[in-house]
Design a protein around this motif. Structure first.
Motif, PDB file in Angstrom:
ATOM      1  N   VAL A  33       7.828 -18.156  33.767  1.00 47.45           N
ATOM      2  CA  VAL A  33       7.377 -17.665  35.071  1.00 47.45           C
ATOM      3  C   VAL A  33       8.501 -17.000  35.872  1.00 47.45           C
ATOM      4  O   VAL A  33       9.660 -17.389  35.800  1.00 47.45           O
ATOM      5  CB  VAL A  33       6.724 -18.828  35.871  1.00 47.45           C
ATOM      6  N   ILE A  34       8.086 -15.951  36.604  1.00 45.51           N
ATOM      7  CA  ILE A  34       8.929 -15.357  37.651  1.00 45.51           C
ATOM      8  C   ILE A  34       8.150 -15.564  38.948  1.00 45.51           C
ATOM      9  O   ILE A  34       6.935 -15.379  38.978  1.00 45.51           O
ATOM     10  CB  ILE A  34       9.144 -13.846  37.421  1.00 45.51           C
ATOM     11  N   VAL A  35       8.847 -15.937  40.005  1.00 47.38           N
ATOM     12  CA  VAL A  35       8.171 -16.207  41.273  1.00 47.38           C
ATOM     13  C   VAL A  35       8.653 -15.209  42.333  1.00 47.38           C
ATOM     14  O   VAL A  35       9.851 -14.914  42.413  1.00 47.38           O
ATOM     15  CB  VAL A  35       8.447 -17.656  41.738  1.00 47.38           C
ATOM     16  N   MET A  36       7.693 -14.670  43.085  1.00 44.60           N
ATOM     17  CA  MET A  36       8.044 -13.710  44.134  1.00 44.60           C
ATOM     18  C   MET A  36       7.447 -14.175  45.457  1.00 44.60           C
ATOM     19  O   MET A  36       6.345 -14.710  45.489  1.00 44.60           O
ATOM     20  CB  MET A  36       7.438 -12.330  43.815  1.00 44.60           C
ATOM     21  N   ASP A  37       8.172 -13.923  46.536  1.00 39.87           N
ATOM     22  CA  ASP A  37       7.618 -14.148  47.877  1.00 39.87           C
ATOM     23  C   ASP A  37       7.485 -12.771  48.534  1.00 39.87           C
ATOM     24  O   ASP A  37       8.492 -12.134  48.872  1.00 39.87           O
ATOM     25  CB  ASP A  37       8.539 -15.066  48.694  1.00 39.87           C
ATOM     26  N   CYS A  38       6.239 -12.323  48.668  1.00 41.43           N
ATOM     27  CA  CYS A  38       5.989 -11.019  49.300  1.00 41.43           C
ATOM     28  C   CYS A  38       5.528 -11.174  50.748  1.00 41.43           C
ATOM     29  O   CYS A  38       5.056 -10.218  51.353  1.00 41.43           O
ATOM     30  CB  CYS A  38       4.957 -10.226  48.497  1.00 41.43           C
ATOM     31  N   ASP A  39       5.647 -12.366  51.296  1.00 35.96           N
ATOM     32  CA  ASP A  39       5.366 -12.560  52.728  1.00 35.96           C
ATOM     33  C   ASP A  39       6.642 -12.143  53.465  1.00 35.96           C
ATOM     34  O   ASP A  39       7.360 -12.970  54.043  1.00 35.96           O
ATOM     35  CB  ASP A  39       5.009 -14.028  52.979  1.00 35.96           C
ATOM     36  N   VAL A  40       6.915 -10.828  53.419  1.00 37.14           N
ATOM     37  CA  VAL A  40       8.247 -10.335  53.795  1.00 37.14           C
ATOM     38  C   VAL A  40       8.576 -10.488  55.286  1.00 37.14           C
ATOM     39  O   VAL A  40       9.734 -10.444  55.665  1.00 37.14           O
ATOM     40  CB  VAL A  40       8.413  -8.851  53.376  1.00 37.14           C
ATOM     41  N   ASP A  41       7.543 -10.663  56.123  1.00 35.76           N
ATOM     42  CA  ASP A  41       7.818 -10.851  57.548  1.00 35.76           C
ATOM     43  C   ASP A  41       8.136 -12.310  57.873  1.00 35.76           C
ATOM     44  O   ASP A  41       8.666 -12.605  58.942  1.00 35.76           O
ATOM     45  CB  ASP A  41       6.621 -10.375  58.396  1.00 35.76           C
ATOM     46  N   ALA A  42       7.776 -13.209  56.990  1.00 32.13           N
ATOM     47  CA  ALA A  42       8.074 -14.633  57.216  1.00 32.13           C
ATOM     48  C   ALA A  42       8.258 -15.332  55.873  1.00 32.13           C
ATOM     49  O   ALA A  42       7.512 -16.248  55.533  1.00 32.13           O
ATOM     50  CB  ALA A  42       6.937 -15.286  58.000  1.00 32.13           C
ATOM     51  N   PRO A  43       9.256 -14.905  55.086  1.00 33.74           N
ATOM     52  CA  PRO A  43       9.400 -15.522  53.755  1.00 33.74           C
ATOM     53  C   PRO A  43       9.968 -16.939  53.871  1.00 33.74           C
ATOM     54  O   PRO A  43      11.016 -17.136  54.479  1.00 33.74           O
ATOM     55  CB  PRO A  43      10.402 -14.587  53.062  1.00 33.74           C
ATOM     56  N   ASN A  44       9.276 -17.913  53.330  1.00 35.74           N
ATOM     57  CA  ASN A  44       9.832 -19.270  53.392  1.00 35.74           C
ATOM     58  C   ASN A  44       9.682 -20.054  52.088  1.00 35.74           C
ATOM     59  O   ASN A  44       9.960 -21.240  52.044  1.00 35.74           O
ATOM     60  CB  ASN A  44       9.255 -20.067  54.585  1.00 35.74           C
ATOM     61  N   LEU A  45       9.262 -19.333  51.031  1.00 34.00           N
ATOM     62  CA  LEU A  45       9.172 -20.012  49.735  1.00 34.00           C
ATOM     63  C   LEU A  45      10.557 -20.478  49.274  1.00 34.00           C
ATOM     64  O   LEU A  45      10.689 -21.515  48.629  1.00 34.00           O
ATOM     65  CB  LEU A  45       8.552 -19.044  48.702  1.00 34.00           C
ATOM     66  N   ALA A  46      11.566 -19.698  49.643  1.00 37.13           N
ATOM     67  CA  ALA A  46      12.937 -20.028  49.224  1.00 37.13           C
ATOM     68  C   ALA A  46      13.401 -21.367  49.797  1.00 37.13           C
ATOM     69  O   ALA A  46      14.291 -22.006  49.236  1.00 37.13           O
ATOM     70  CB  ALA A  46      13.887 -18.916  49.653  1.00 37.13           C
ATOM     71  N   ILE A  47      12.791 -21.793  50.903  1.00 39.12           N
ATOM     72  CA  ILE A  47      13.193 -23.080  51.499  1.00 39.12           C
ATOM     73  C   ILE A  47      12.776 -24.218  50.570  1.00 39.12           C
ATOM     74  O   ILE A  47      13.491 -25.188  50.381  1.00 39.12           O
ATOM     75  CB  ILE A  47      12.545 -23.251  52.896  1.00 39.12           C
ATOM     76  N   ILE A  48      11.588 -24.063  49.951  1.00 31.97           N
ATOM     77  CA  ILE A  48      11.097 -25.111  49.042  1.00 31.97           C
ATOM     78  C   ILE A  48      11.721 -24.955  47.654  1.00 31.97           C
ATOM     79  O   ILE A  48      11.854 -25.920  46.924  1.00 31.97           O
ATOM     80  CB  ILE A  48       9.555 -25.052  48.910  1.00 31.97           C
ATOM     81  N   LEU A  49      12.070 -23.715  47.315  1.00 32.96           N
ATOM     82  CA  LEU A  49      12.598 -23.444  45.973  1.00 32.96           C
ATOM     83  C   LEU A  49      13.996 -22.810  46.096  1.00 32.96           C
ATOM     84  O   LEU A  49      14.174 -21.618  45.890  1.00 32.96           O
ATOM     85  CB  LEU A  49      11.654 -22.491  45.226  1.00 32.96           C
ATOM     86  N   PRO A  50      14.986 -23.607  46.485  1.00 32.08           N
ATOM     87  CA  PRO A  50      16.317 -23.036  46.739  1.00 32.08           C
ATOM     88  C   PRO A  50      17.041 -22.608  45.452  1.00 32.08           C
ATOM     89  O   PRO A  50      16.596 -22.894  44.339  1.00 32.08           O
ATOM     90  CB  PRO A  50      17.058 -24.188  47.423  1.00 32.08           C
ATOM     91  N   ALA A  51      18.177 -21.949  45.657  1.00 28.92           N
ATOM     92  CA  ALA A  51      18.957 -21.415  44.519  1.00 28.92           C
ATOM     93  C   ALA A  51      19.720 -22.526  43.812  1.00 28.92           C
ATOM     94  O   ALA A  51      20.160 -23.493  44.435  1.00 28.92           O
ATOM     95  CB  ALA A  51      19.925 -20.364  45.032  1.00 28.92           C
TER      96      ALA A  51
END
Ligand code: SF4
Ligand code: SF4
Length: 306
Positions: free
Chosen positions: A36-54
């Motif tokens: 899987v590749i995951v993208m967050d396209c909610d570009v005005d309020a992206p917050n997927l990265a908070i749950i899935l950090p680097a």
């Protein structure tokens, strides 16, 4: 398995879209058949990265995007005639008058880059420039998959273009050849960023809550999905809400014959998982919500590949 691109959208924000995307991504990563590749396209309020950090913050890549146009004032050209204000050059109220210096001031946030001021000023005291509109951020998440998201800059007028840029970035990435599932956390609503997200998808998951506004927004987003002719399935979040409207919501789905992928019950594990910045299937794998989400993921695989 053939690569499939799946978007998770909702007619409105705050109904569990990002939380669901994070859980599906975690399940896909654990499944030996999916890469899987995951993208967050909610570009005005992206917050997927908070749950899935680097995995490693030092390896986060950032790329600026330039898609927004803004006016620039060239003071040397201006003869202080004030026509730009008196004749209302700007439909967007982005021009104000600086009494002290007798020159116009551009409100950067209000400027839409329409170019009217450039055309109308007899002294050519305005030019239109392309400015930084956002950035594309990419990294390997702690869980293991690549995560790519866009983030608009304050005052950007090109969220839809940034969504397209994020999708193109992934298409050109070296990870794409090894993937067979791309999960996209889409923006809420039915505007330009949603349309940019939905176009060219193989499948769309909509998530909504059984409330009057939830149904209203669901119908609107389904109209957009149907416009593109993309197959879709519905998920009801907080499906056991004691609301007089729940029955009507369920009746709408059964009357229309739309595919229902699952019903996620109200479960405190979800906000708890969010507060620990984890997906619920990782935080509480045996919770009521996690059990349903696992079934939804199995359903989704059947729909995509069987
Ligand atoms: S910007 Fe142009 S229209 Fe406005 S005051 Fe200066 S010269 Fe006049
Ligand atoms: S470019 Fe258009 S929106 Fe921006 S200041 Fe000029 S007239 Fe107003």
């Amino acid at each position: 398995m053939e690569r499939k691109i799946v978007g998770i959208v909702s007619g409105k924000g705050g109904v569990g879209k990002t939380s669901l995307t994070a859980s599906l991504a975690s399940l896909a990563q654990k499944d030996i058949k999916t890469q899987v590749i995951v993208m967050d396209c909610d570009v005005d309020a992206p917050n997927l990265a908070i749950i899935l950090p680097a995995l490693d913050e030092a390896k986060i890549k950032k790329e600026d995007t330039f898609a927004t146009r803004k006016a620039k004032f060239i003071e040397d050209q201006c003869v202080n005639c004030k026509k730009c204000i008196d004749d209302h050059f700007c439909e967007f109220n982005a021009l104000n008058w600086d009494n002290q210096n007798s020159i116009p001031i551009i409100d950067f946030l209000k400027c839409e880059g329409c170019g009217a001021c450039r055309v109308l000023c007899p002294e050519h005291a305005f030019e239109i420039n392309t400015v930084k509109s956002g950035e594309i951020i990419s990294y390997k998440s702690k869980i293991g998959f690549p995560l790519i998201y866009g983030k608009t800059r304050l005052g950007s007028t090109s969220s839809g273009k940034l969504v397209s840029d994020v999708k193109e970035y992934v298409n050109n990435s070296k990870d794409i050849d090894n993937s067979n599932l791309i999960l996209i956390d889409g923006p809420p609503g039915i505007g330009c960023p949603v349309i940019a997200t939905i176009s060219n998808l193989d499948y769309v998951i909509t998530i909504s809550e059984p409330t009057p506004s939830g149904l209203h927004d669901l119908i609107r987003v389904i109209e957009v999905i149907q416009h593109f002719g993309i197959p879709f399935g519905l998920i009801i979040n907080k499906s056991d809400l004691k609301s007089p409207f729940t029955e009507e919501f369920q009746k709408f789905i059964s009357d229309t014959g739309y595919i229902k992928l699952g019903e996620i019950p109200f479960d405190l594990s979800i906000p708890q998982a969010m507060s620990y910045a984890e997906s619920v299937v990782e935080f509480a794998p045996d919770s009521k919500a996690s059990i349903v989400i696992k079934k939804i993921f199995e359903n989704l695989k059947k729909i995509l590949w069987e």
